[in-house]
Design a protein around this motif. Structure first.
Motif, PDB file in Angstrom:
ATOM      1  N   GLY A  22       7.483   4.905  19.854  1.00  0.00           N
ATOM      2  CA  GLY A  22       6.637   4.852  18.666  1.00  0.00           C
ATOM      3  C   GLY A  22       7.102   5.829  17.603  1.00  0.00           C
ATOM      4  O   GLY A  22       7.109   5.517  16.416  1.00  0.00           O
ATOM      5  N   PHE A  23       7.533   7.023  18.046  1.00  0.00           N
ATOM      6  CA  PHE A  23       8.006   8.032  17.102  1.00  0.00           C
ATOM      7  C   PHE A  23       9.279   7.577  16.400  1.00  0.00           C
ATOM      8  O   PHE A  23       9.413   7.676  15.177  1.00  0.00           O
ATOM      9  N   GLY A  24      10.220   7.064  17.183  1.00  0.00           N
ATOM     10  CA  GLY A  24      11.480   6.588  16.605  1.00  0.00           C
ATOM     11  C   GLY A  24      11.255   5.422  15.664  1.00  0.00           C
ATOM     12  O   GLY A  24      11.897   5.336  14.603  1.00  0.00           O
ATOM     13  N   SER A  25      10.346   4.529  16.025  1.00  0.00           N
ATOM     14  CA  SER A  25      10.052   3.385  15.174  1.00  0.00           C
ATOM     15  C   SER A  25       9.408   3.824  13.868  1.00  0.00           C
ATOM     16  O   SER A  25       9.690   3.272  12.801  1.00  0.00           O
ATOM     17  N   SER A  26       8.539   4.836  13.943  1.00  0.00           N
ATOM     18  CA  SER A  26       7.901   5.366  12.727  1.00  0.00           C
ATOM     19  C   SER A  26       8.939   5.942  11.778  1.00  0.00           C
ATOM     20  O   SER A  26       8.874   5.746  10.558  1.00  0.00           O
ATOM     21  N   ILE A  27       9.893   6.661  12.348  1.00  0.00           N
ATOM     22  CA  ILE A  27      10.958   7.242  11.525  1.00  0.00           C
ATOM     23  C   ILE A  27      11.776   6.130  10.858  1.00  0.00           C
ATOM     24  O   ILE A  27      12.083   6.191   9.663  1.00  0.00           O
ATOM     25  N   LEU A  28      12.130   5.112  11.646  1.00  0.00           N
ATOM     26  CA  LEU A  28      12.933   4.019  11.108  1.00  0.00           C
ATOM     27  C   LEU A  28      12.185   3.276   9.999  1.00  0.00           C
ATOM     28  O   LEU A  28      12.745   2.991   8.939  1.00  0.00           O
ATOM     29  N   GLU A  29      10.914   2.975  10.246  1.00  0.00           N
ATOM     30  CA  GLU A  29      10.101   2.314   9.220  1.00  0.00           C
ATOM     31  C   GLU A  29       9.965   3.202   7.985  1.00  0.00           C
ATOM     32  O   GLU A  29       9.998   2.729   6.849  1.00  0.00           O
ATOM     33  N   GLY A  30       9.841   4.507   8.221  1.00  0.00           N
ATOM     34  CA  GLY A  30       9.723   5.436   7.110  1.00  0.00           C
ATOM     35  C   GLY A  30      10.980   5.516   6.267  1.00  0.00           C
ATOM     36  O   GLY A  30      10.919   5.558   5.040  1.00  0.00           O
ATOM     37  N   VAL A  31      12.127   5.510   6.929  1.00  0.00           N
ATOM     38  CA  VAL A  31      13.405   5.596   6.208  1.00  0.00           C
ATOM     39  C   VAL A  31      13.624   4.366   5.334  1.00  0.00           C
ATOM     40  O   VAL A  31      14.014   4.473   4.161  1.00  0.00           O
ATOM     41  N   PHE A  32      13.361   3.188   5.884  1.00  0.00           N
ATOM     42  CA  PHE A  32      13.580   1.981   5.099  1.00  0.00           C
ATOM     43  C   PHE A  32      12.512   1.803   4.020  1.00  0.00           C
ATOM     44  O   PHE A  32      12.792   1.235   2.962  1.00  0.00           O
TER      45      PHE A  32
ATOM     46  N   GLY B  11       7.318   7.939   4.268  1.00  0.00           N
ATOM     47  CA  GLY B  11       8.573   7.619   3.591  1.00  0.00           C
ATOM     48  C   GLY B  11       8.374   7.363   2.108  1.00  0.00           C
ATOM     49  O   GLY B  11       9.171   7.811   1.274  1.00  0.00           O
ATOM     50  N   ALA B  12       7.315   6.655   1.764  1.00  0.00           N
ATOM     51  CA  ALA B  12       7.024   6.356   0.359  1.00  0.00           C
ATOM     52  C   ALA B  12       6.687   7.619  -0.421  1.00  0.00           C
ATOM     53  O   ALA B  12       7.115   7.798  -1.569  1.00  0.00           O
TER      54      ALA B  12
ATOM     55  N   PRO C 227       0.802  -1.224   0.000  1.00  0.00           N
ATOM     56  CA  PRO C 227       0.000   0.000   0.000  1.00  0.00           C
ATOM     57  C   PRO C 227       0.834   1.273   0.000  1.00  0.00           C
ATOM     58  O   PRO C 227       0.383   2.311  -0.497  1.00  0.00           O
ATOM     59  N   ALA C 228       2.042   1.209   0.565  1.00  0.00           N
ATOM     60  CA  ALA C 228       2.900   2.394   0.589  1.00  0.00           C
ATOM     61  C   ALA C 228       3.342   2.763  -0.826  1.00  0.00           C
ATOM     62  O   ALA C 228       3.390   3.950  -1.188  1.00  0.00           O
ATOM     63  N   VAL C 229       3.652   1.765  -1.633  1.00  0.00           N
ATOM     64  CA  VAL C 229       4.018   2.013  -3.033  1.00  0.00           C
ATOM     65  C   VAL C 229       2.828   2.616  -3.776  1.00  0.00           C
ATOM     66  O   VAL C 229       2.957   3.603  -4.507  1.00  0.00           O
ATOM     67  N   THR C 230       1.660   2.021  -3.595  1.00  0.00           N
ATOM     68  CA  THR C 230       0.445   2.512  -4.255  1.00  0.00           C
ATOM     69  C   THR C 230       0.133   3.946  -3.833  1.00  0.00           C
ATOM     70  O   THR C 230      -0.233   4.787  -4.668  1.00  0.00           O
ATOM     71  N   PHE C 231       0.277   4.244  -2.543  1.00  0.00           N
ATOM     72  CA  PHE C 231       0.014   5.592  -2.033  1.00  0.00           C
ATOM     73  C   PHE C 231       0.948   6.602  -2.688  1.00  0.00           C
ATOM     74  O   PHE C 231       0.517   7.690  -3.091  1.00  0.00           O
ATOM     75  N   SER C 232       2.210   6.241  -2.817  1.00  0.00           N
ATOM     76  CA  SER C 232       3.184   7.124  -3.452  1.00  0.00           C
ATOM     77  C   SER C 232       2.824   7.383  -4.909  1.00  0.00           C
ATOM     78  O   SER C 232       2.913   8.512  -5.399  1.00  0.00           O
ATOM     79  N   MET C 233       2.399   6.330  -5.615  1.00  0.00           N
ATOM     80  CA  MET C 233       2.012   6.478  -7.013  1.00  0.00           C
ATOM     81  C   MET C 233       0.795   7.387  -7.158  1.00  0.00           C
ATOM     82  O   MET C 233       0.695   8.177  -8.095  1.00  0.00           O
ATOM     83  N   ALA C 234      -0.152   7.266  -6.224  1.00  0.00           N
ATOM     84  CA  ALA C 234      -1.361   8.094  -6.285  1.00  0.00           C
ATOM     85  C   ALA C 234      -1.034   9.558  -5.999  1.00  0.00           C
ATOM     86  O   ALA C 234      -1.535  10.461  -6.676  1.00  0.00           O
ATOM     87  N   ILE C 235      -0.192   9.796  -4.995  1.00  0.00           N
ATOM     88  CA  ILE C 235       0.201  11.163  -4.665  1.00  0.00           C
ATOM     89  C   ILE C 235       0.937  11.804  -5.842  1.00  0.00           C
ATOM     90  O   ILE C 235       0.748  12.983  -6.143  1.00  0.00           O
TER      91      ILE C 235
ATOM     92  N   PHE D  57      11.257   4.387   2.508  1.00  0.00           N
ATOM     93  CA  PHE D  57      11.770   5.333   1.516  1.00  0.00           C
ATOM     94  C   PHE D  57      12.761   4.631   0.589  1.00  0.00           C
ATOM     95  O   PHE D  57      12.682   4.759  -0.644  1.00  0.00           O
ATOM     96  N   ALA D  58      13.702   3.897   1.173  1.00  0.00           N
ATOM     97  CA  ALA D  58      14.703   3.188   0.378  1.00  0.00           C
ATOM     98  C   ALA D  58      14.045   2.170  -0.547  1.00  0.00           C
ATOM     99  O   ALA D  58      14.416   2.034  -1.722  1.00  0.00           O
ATOM    100  N   LEU D  59      13.046   1.464  -0.029  1.00  0.00           N
ATOM    101  CA  LEU D  59      12.353   0.462  -0.826  1.00  0.00           C
ATOM    102  C   LEU D  59      11.606   1.092  -1.988  1.00  0.00           C
ATOM    103  O   LEU D  59      11.739   0.658  -3.144  1.00  0.00           O
ATOM    104  N   VAL D  60      10.815   2.121  -1.712  1.00  0.00           N
ATOM    105  CA  VAL D  60      10.002   2.746  -2.757  1.00  0.00           C
ATOM    106  C   VAL D  60      10.880   3.489  -3.760  1.00  0.00           C
ATOM    107  O   VAL D  60      10.607   3.480  -4.962  1.00  0.00           O
ATOM    108  N   TYR D  61      11.942   4.114  -3.296  1.00  0.00           N
ATOM    109  CA  TYR D  61      12.859   4.782  -4.222  1.00  0.00           C
ATOM    110  C   TYR D  61      13.469   3.767  -5.187  1.00  0.00           C
ATOM    111  O   TYR D  61      13.619   4.030  -6.381  1.00  0.00           O
ATOM    112  N   THR D  62      13.792   2.582  -4.668  1.00  0.00           N
ATOM    113  CA  THR D  62      14.322   1.522  -5.530  1.00  0.00           C
ATOM    114  C   THR D  62      13.269   1.059  -6.526  1.00  0.00           C
ATOM    115  O   THR D  62      13.585   0.766  -7.683  1.00  0.00           O
ATOM    116  N   VAL D  63      12.020   1.013  -6.091  1.00  0.00           N
ATOM    117  CA  VAL D  63      10.931   0.656  -7.004  1.00  0.00           C
ATOM    118  C   VAL D  63      10.869   1.636  -8.162  1.00  0.00           C
ATOM    119  O   VAL D  63      10.770   1.245  -9.329  1.00  0.00           O
TER     120      VAL D  63
END
Length: 265
Positions: free
Chosen positions: A140-150, A237-238, A85-93, A152-158
């Motif tokens: 929770g905030f730190g975990s959100s950032i970490l999940e967002g960063v990785f 991140g996406a 869904p993160a990839v799809t959300f990025s494509m829609a935005i 980001f890396a995944l979607v950027y690679t996509v």
């Protein structure tokens, strides 16, 4: 005028070609979640006392890399192989797919994830389905950032490596003049990034990078603790990855054709 445009968008989202895309997303996401959650269950089953050990992290990372690469490959030419869904959300935005199409993608991805987790729970005689969680040291905030960063890396690679980039389509010039070769290796690179993300963030934030997978496992496990981490971080991140790629790194590739906008590839 606005109502007419919205109707046209919904019309594009229910064509035969679009329906095939939703089915492709369902099948690929189902396979991906089945492999990822199944590998976690299997590795823990083999550990003494059912307690996760470092070896389990490697198993889950390898399973994630293999499953995602395969899932993107089998759906790439039909739906774009989002599987997330993160990839799809990025494509829609970014305007690469319409909002109605994105909604149907999300429904397909989330439904496939839930069914995969239900099947795992049912066929393993009620064995506990593991859900993603954060470590005691993480907020929770730190975990959100970490999940967002990785994510980001995944979607950027996509964006760079898969058929999302018009330059990487079969027969196209390609980033290095080899479009077909880049398209073939794209799913492998996407899988590698996802596997690396699991290795780096798994013990800390869970290493999900996929809201559908995190939601489905939490739903079947009956625990929604810190669930917001696996939505807020990955979606932000996406979005940043898509905006950065389209508007800064590769502006010339940011205007896809009408077909790619409608179906995400």
């Amino acid at each position: 005028m606005g109502s007419s445009a919205l109707t046209a968008r919904f019309g594009e989202a229910i064509t035969k070609k679009a329906l095939r895309s939703y089915l492709a997303e369902f099948i690929s996401t189902f396979f991906f979640v089945l492999a990822v959650i199944g590998s976690a269950m299997s590795s823990r089953k083999m550990m003494p006392g059912g307690v996760a050990e470092p070896g389990a992290l490697v198993v889950e990372a390898v399973a994630t890399a293999f499953a995602l690469a395969s899932a993107v490959y089998i759906a790439g030419s039909i739906s774009g192989g989002h599987v997330n869904p993160a990839v799809t959300f990025s494509m829609a935005i970014g305007g690469r797919i319409s909002l109605p199409t994105a909604i149907f993608y999300w429904i397909s991805q989330i439904l496939a994830s839930i069914i995969a987790c239900v099947i795992l729970k049912g066929t393993t005689a009620g064995q506990e389905v593991p859900s993603f969680g954060i470590s005691e040291e993480m907020t929770g905030f730190g975990s959100s950032i970490l999940e967002g960063v990785f994510t980001f890396a995944l979607v950027y690679t996509v964006y760079v490596a898969s058929s999302v980039d018009p330059r990487n389509s079969v027969g196209g010039p390609g980033l290095l003049g080899q479009g077909q070769e880049l398209r073939a290796i794209g799913p492998i690179m996407i899988g590698f990034v996802a596997g690396a993300g699991v290795l780096a963030s798994g013990p800390l934030s869970g290493g999900s990078m996929n809201p559908a997978c995190a939601f489905a496992s939490a739903l079947v496990a009956g625990s929604f603790r810190n669930q917001a981490v696996y939505w807020v971080g990955p979606l932000v991140g996406a979005t940043v990855a898509g905006i950065l790629y389209d508007n800064v790194v590769c502006v010339s590739a940011s205007q896809p054709s009408a077909d790619s906008t409608a179906l995400g590839f």
